[in-house]
Enzyme design. Sequence first.
Site, PDB file in Angstrom:
ATOM      1  N   GLU A 164       0.858  -1.180  -0.051  1.00 13.54           N
ATOM      2  CA  GLU A 164      -0.181  -0.005   0.030  1.00 13.54           C
ATOM      3  C   GLU A 164       0.900   1.394  -0.117  1.00 13.54           C
ATOM      4  OE1 GLU A 164      -3.450   0.128  -0.144  1.00 13.54           O
ATOM      5  OE2 GLU A 164      -3.120  -1.862  -0.693  1.00 13.54           O
ATOM      6  N   SER A 169     -54.538 -14.436  41.587  1.00 12.87           N
ATOM      7  CA  SER A 169     -54.531 -14.633  43.001  1.00 12.87           C
ATOM      8  C   SER A 169     -52.949 -14.417  43.538  1.00 12.87           C
ATOM      9  CB  SER A 169     -54.945 -16.008  43.380  1.00 12.87           C
ATOM     10  OG  SER A 169     -56.625 -15.749  43.163  1.00 12.87           O
TER      11      SER A 169
END
Length: 872
Positions: free
Chosen positions: A113, A484
């Site tokens: 690169e 309940s």
Amino acid sequence: MTRRSIRSRNPQDPRASVPRGPRFRRFRQSLAIVAGVGLVGVAGAGILGWTTYAKLVADLPSVDSLRAYQPPTVSRIYASDDRLMAQLANERRIFVPLEAIPDRVKRAFLATEDHNFYTHGGVDVMAIARAGVTDVFARHGRRAVGASTITQQVARGMLLNSNARTLDRKIKEALLAVKMEQVLSKDKILEIYLNWADLGNGSFGVAAAAQTYFNKPLDQLNDAEAASLAALPKSPTHYNPFLHPDAALMRRNLVLDLMADNGVISREQAQEDKKEPLVPQKKQRFGPLPDSEWFGAEVRRQLISLYGQDRALQGGLEVHTSLDQPLQVSATKLLHEGLMDYDRSRGGWRGPIIHLDGIDAEGWEESLDKVSGPAGMLKEWRLGVILPGGTHVGWNEEGQAKTGPLLATDIAWARRMHPLRAGDVIMIEPQESGSVALRQIPQVEGAVVTMDVHTGRVLAMVGGWSFHESQFNRATQALRQPGSSFKPFVYLAAMEQGISPSEKFDDSPVSYGDWHPKNYEHDNWGPTTLHDALRESRNLVTIRVAAHLGMKAVADTAIKAGLVDEMPHVLPAALGAVETTVLKETAAYATIANGGHVVSPTLVDDVQDRLGNIIWRAPGLALGTTLQAPPAPPAADPSSPTIAPVTPEVGATPTPPAAPVAGSISVPSITDSRPVLASEASSYQIVAMLKDVIANGTGRMAGAGIDRPIAGKTGTSQDFHDAWFAGFSPDIVTIVWVGFDTPQTLGRNADGARIAGPIWNKIMKVALANRPKLDFRVPADITLASYNTGRITATDGFKADQVPGASVALHGFGAGTEALTAADTGADAVISDSESDMTDTSAPSVGSSPNAKPQAQKPAASDGDIGVGGLY
């Protein structure tokens, strides 16, 4: 001089001719004009250039952010045993400091690169000139050769965030590159690049790419593999070795040549490396731990709420959770079994997924492969096709065709509704015997939460049948009526007001207008102790207790416990006609089990940033130290003289706190800063009654086979829409809920004891298997006493001012001497005996279905006068 050559200088002389100008005058004038225009042009160009430069510079982003650059990295979530549970990320990236990246990897990228990286100042002028010449003379219409340095690539990708091929962008890129070189060191720029670069296949940075393509850490890559990674930045897709192996191999070999050209490796080594085949090793992408999706998704939601999406998904957080993975797997499996049992017992087989025509005993494999299973199909199930004859099934498994007989019971089950035909594609589960079981996805849903009662740490959470079918979490998002299972909080409020478990309230009919609450059994017991009333879930006693206390006291208790956010002050709410979630009810029950300290449920123990600093810890409990005195000396001999204690004089100055006893040692201690819902004594009184709910009451099915102290309560909402079981041991609490997403009846007598209780039983057996057998701690100010309730012999806890087994006259409606008022019953809000009407008139109704509004169903005539709220 001749005569002709003599000309008069007198302008009046008629013989004088027009004077001739200097030679080349016109040329000089033209040159002056050109020079002037050129000068103006140069000046204009300079001004324009400077203006453009100033504008470009003004628009440049700051490079200062790169000084402390931290790339987006994966956040990791761990289970309680430190196993990786899930990963959160927008990009798969593993950050590695430059010094930890092997030299061969760095040199491969530099050779490919930017081989002049360490010598240029951000822009490589020679590379630009070389690329320009190549582009003009040698490209012939092909893509232009790039000349961007690594610094320019970082500037383009991280600061400009643009790949537009424009002159402005290129100039900005070059200017930023020069500025970056002035601000950052070369090593820092290279570190950013190697961790930032997009290397394809969803991997960013060299460490992630090494795992993605070669299933190796960076330090195990050889030169050829390093060159393969360095080949990717040019075109991560085109040179992806999985997608284009030939192009990837060619590019890798070119990189090896470039490495040799730049002296990174020798020519001989490059030729040797080229002989190595490029065979990528596909790494299996990490997924969540099995059955942990509900838990992980809830943690993800909480992290995003705390830190925002960017930091939660890209901040490299290390999140340690309370998940008990083996228990989570067991809870998921047992909930599945419970839902399948309900589905099978309450309905028939609903038919095949699809029917395939022309299925013969041979050649069915290809046709079956084209069929996809539904999202809710479990991983241990398979798609099968009924073969000719209707008793055998064929299925594909790991590329092999298999056949097996269906269980006879399944054939009979299917025959009642949809007889099996050859070509029917069905879901099956292979059995060890070689036969297969017929399966179908239940329409009913369920949820489970298991929690540590002392800390609130959630150990397991199952939010429904299948996370892949629906990510709606019924443990945290579905608001349902607890029925309940709400009643213990009414009784806890009574205990806090000094009422004892043996106090008797009248169990007799009560009504107001159109509201006619009744007990589940449609009978009345007359004067009934609170112990018996809670044990057998008597609605009428609960109503009278709530009326005696006042609904504000009941509501305050429920809200402070975290069971509900708000609550109407009407009596039906005392029977559970409110809305809560499974997670909230689990924490509320944990509050009772741990002695009254309010429990806040937590899934996360702590969160660390990428540097290992703890940035969040679960609140409420803190670990510290305290000084512990040494053991006291042996008691003195009784025959020895005693010294009377000195009594301080009245008005004397108080003695300051004594200094630590000599020999004291520092020991760990826990500081509990959580609010207190109720006293330890009141909480224990409820625990003792709930123990008998399982031993001798409505929860007997849930306690079958558990040989250690446990307590719990059934819950069933109006018209059997919701079935609950809530129960706990001294250190573990589990809540199970079963119901439909769009509320509808589960069927006649489908109460919490029958539907949710057996599931709770199996989960608690797993949860308690490896824990020591503990008993509930009895507070020092509680006296245990056995007495006859009138129905059984019970053992309860009594406070110092309470007489065990006694019932005293109470003033107010609790004695059954006063009529209900409209304000007490909510009748002024036009209460009906339908659950949907109750939610519309007395409590905010929030639909529990993620996609549909709840559709209320009118109760059967025989059940309409049971009463709004809890049944059993």
